[in-house]
Design a protein around this motif. Sequence first.
Motif, mmCIF file in Angstrom:
data_model
loop_
_atom_site.group_PDB
_atom_site.id
_atom_site.type_symbol
_atom_site.label_atom_id
_atom_site.label_comp_id
_atom_site.label_asym_id
_atom_site.label_seq_id
_atom_site.Cartn_x
_atom_site.Cartn_y
_atom_site.Cartn_z
ATOM 1 N N UNK A 322 0.933 -1.252 0.113
ATOM 2 C CA UNK A 322 -0.063 0.028 -0.154
ATOM 3 C C UNK A 322 0.935 1.458 0.142
ATOM 4 N N UNK A 323 1.817 1.268 -0.690
ATOM 5 C CA UNK A 323 2.754 2.479 -0.553
ATOM 6 C C UNK A 323 2.278 3.407 -1.896
ATOM 7 N N UNK A 324 2.518 4.739 -1.385
ATOM 8 C CA UNK A 324 2.042 5.889 -2.419
ATOM 9 C C UNK A 324 3.509 6.189 -3.365
ATOM 10 N N UNK A 325 3.519 7.164 -3.973
ATOM 11 C CA UNK A 325 4.417 7.662 -4.967
ATOM 12 C C UNK A 325 5.737 8.225 -3.931
ATOM 13 N N UNK A 326 5.248 8.944 -2.766
ATOM 14 C CA UNK A 326 6.311 9.725 -1.954
ATOM 15 C C UNK A 326 6.956 8.201 -1.066
ATOM 16 N N UNK A 327 6.271 7.322 -0.780
ATOM 17 C CA UNK A 327 6.912 6.296 0.142
ATOM 18 C C UNK A 327 7.824 5.473 -0.753
ATOM 19 N N UNK A 328 7.536 5.190 -2.154
ATOM 20 C CA UNK A 328 8.281 4.726 -2.765
ATOM 21 C C UNK A 328 9.567 5.264 -3.373
ATOM 22 N N UNK A 329 9.510 6.598 -3.637
ATOM 23 C CA UNK A 329 10.680 7.245 -3.905
ATOM 24 C C UNK A 329 11.728 7.220 -2.908
ATOM 25 N N UNK A 330 11.180 7.025 -1.476
ATOM 26 C CA UNK A 330 12.052 6.913 -0.457
ATOM 27 C C UNK A 330 12.669 5.724 -0.077
#
Length: 625
Positions: A322-330
Amino acid sequence: MTTEHNPLLLLRTRRFLPLFLTQFLGAFNDNVLKQGLMLLVTFQGGAFLGLPPAITVTVANGLFVLPMFLFSASAGQVADAFDKAVLTRWIKTVEIGIAGVAFWGFWVHSVPVLLAALFLMGLHSTFFGPIKYSILPQHLKPEEVVGGNAWVESATFVAILLGSIVGGVLISLPAGAQWTGGACVLFAVLGWIAARPIPTAPPLARVKMNWNPFSEIARNLKIASGNRAVFLAMIGISWFWFYGLLLQSQLPAYVSTVLGGEEALSTFLSAIFIVGIALGSLAAERASGGKVELGLVPMGSLGLTLFGIDLFLASPAHPAHGIGIAAFLAQPGSWRIIADFALLGAFGGLYTIPLYVMIQTRCPGEYRSRIVAANNVLNAAFMVASALLTIVGLGKGLSIPQLFLIGALMNLAVALFIYKQVPEFLQRLVVWLLVHTVYRVRGEGHAHIPAEGPALLICNHVSYMDPLIIMAESRRPVRFVMDHRIFAKPFMRFVFKEARAIPIAPAKEDPAMLDRAYDEVALALSRGELVAIFPEGRITDTGELYPFRGGVNKIVERTPVPVIPLAISGLWGSFFSRKDGPAMTRPLRRGLFNRIDLAVGPAVAPQAATPELLQAEVARLRTRP
C-alpha cells in the motif's frame, strides 16, 4: 548535423500544425472514452450480459482493436484513392456522431451502447491511421519528415496518457458519466475544427478498390515484402508494440504485486514510460539531423534489451504494501526502477522513429497508405500475440519480472535476426557513431541534393573518412565509386559493402574492373540512385586539390544526369588524412569532436560538367565562410 531545419518551426506551419492537432485530439478522445468506460464497468457497477468486470474490460479492448483487423486494408485503399485532407475532415465529422453515441451511453449508463461507441471509435482510428502517416511525405520537405514523425509519435503517446488521466478524473466526479460523455463530444468538435485548415493532399495514382479485406491484406503485405528493408522495418515496429504492450499492460499488476504500490504509483510509472517515449522520439529527430538515420535503430534495440533486463534485476523480491509515490521514492532502489522505465521509453522512441520514416520514404508513394495499413495489421497481430504470451506465461506461474526478462531477451533475438537480414542498420550505426563521436559535422546546401531521381555527387578527397561524412549527412543512400585498394581494407569493406560501393581500378592496372565500374555506375544512375565519385582519383598528400580527371565526363556522356559539387573542410591533419605521412598512424592526434564542414553547391548540367569547371566549384565551396 545540418543547420537548415528546425523541427520546432513545423508547429508554426499550416502544412503540419492542423494535422498535429487533429491527431492529438483524436488519440486523446479515444482514451477519454476508453478509460471512462473501463472505470465505469470496474467501479460503478456497469455490466454487460452479466459478465464479470475483468471480462467486460477485455471485451472492450478487443472491440477497439477489432476494426484494425477487419478494415485496415480498406482504409489504406481509401486513403490512397482520395484526397487525404478531405477524407480527414469527413472522418472527423463522423467522430462527432460517434461521440454523440458515447454521450448517450454515458448518460443512460448503458455499457452495450458504450461498447458500440468504442468499436466505432476504433473504426474511426483505423481509417485515420494510414492518412496521418502517409500524408507527411506529401506535405513536408524531405528534411522535415523525421521531425514530423517525431512530433506525431510524441504527441500520440502523450495524448494517450493525458486522455486516460482526464477520462479517469471525469468519471470519478459527481455526475461523472455525463461529464465524460460531454468531454467526448467537445474534443470531437475541436478535432473537426483542427482538421479544417489541413492543406490538400491529392491521390498519387488511381486505385482499383478491393473490398475483400483478407485478399487486400495479403496483397498489401506482398507489396510491402517486395522491399525487404521496408518489410523488416514493419516487423521491427510491430515487435516494439509487442514488447511495449507487454510492459504497459502488466505495469498495474507489477506495481500492485511486485512493488506493493497504490494506483497512483501505477499512473506515475506509466507516465514516466510514456514521457520517455515522447522524449526519445524527439531525441531521434535531433540525432538524425533531418534525415533517416537507421543507425539509431540498433542503439534503440540495445537499450530496450539492457534496461528490460535491469528492470528484472532491480525488482524487489519482497514488496511492501500500500505504498504511494512518496513512500516509493524513499525506498532504496526506487530511482533505478524509475530510470529503467524512463530509458525503456526513450530507447523505444529512438528505435521506432527511423523505422516509421523508412516505411514512408522507401515505399512507392502511390502505395504508401496501403503499406501503412498493412503495418497497422501487423501491429495488431503482434499485440494479440503479446497478450497471448502474457496469458500463457502467467498461467505457467511466471512472475511479472520474469515476463519482462523474457521480453527483453526476445527483443535481442528479434533485433539480431533483423540486422542479419538487413546489415544496413549496423553499417549506419558504425557510421553514425564514428561521425558523431570523433567529429562535429556542420552541413549547408543539402537541399541541392535532389530528394529523388539520379545525380552524380563529386567531392574533394581529403581522407579515408570522406565517404563516411557524405554518407552520414546525405538524406538518401549514396553509392560510392572508390579505389579497390581502399575498398579492400577490412573496416572499410564492412561499411561500403553494405552501401553497395563500386570498386574501381586504373585502366593500366585492371581494365576489366574499370569497365565493370562504369557499367555499374550507368546502371545505378538509370535506376534513379545517387552515385558519388572523387574526381582527383586519390587522397591528397598536401591538403590542396589535385587536378580533376575525366571520369566524370565519361559517366555523364553515357548517362546525362545533374552533377552536384561537394566540398569537405576540416579533415586535413586528422588521423585519417595523409598529413606528415601515411594515414591512420597517429590516433586522435587532434582529439575528439573536431568540426567538419560539408558544403553542397548547386547542380551543374551534365553538358557543362567539365573537370575544370567542377574543380573551380569545389574550390569555391571550400573557401566559403
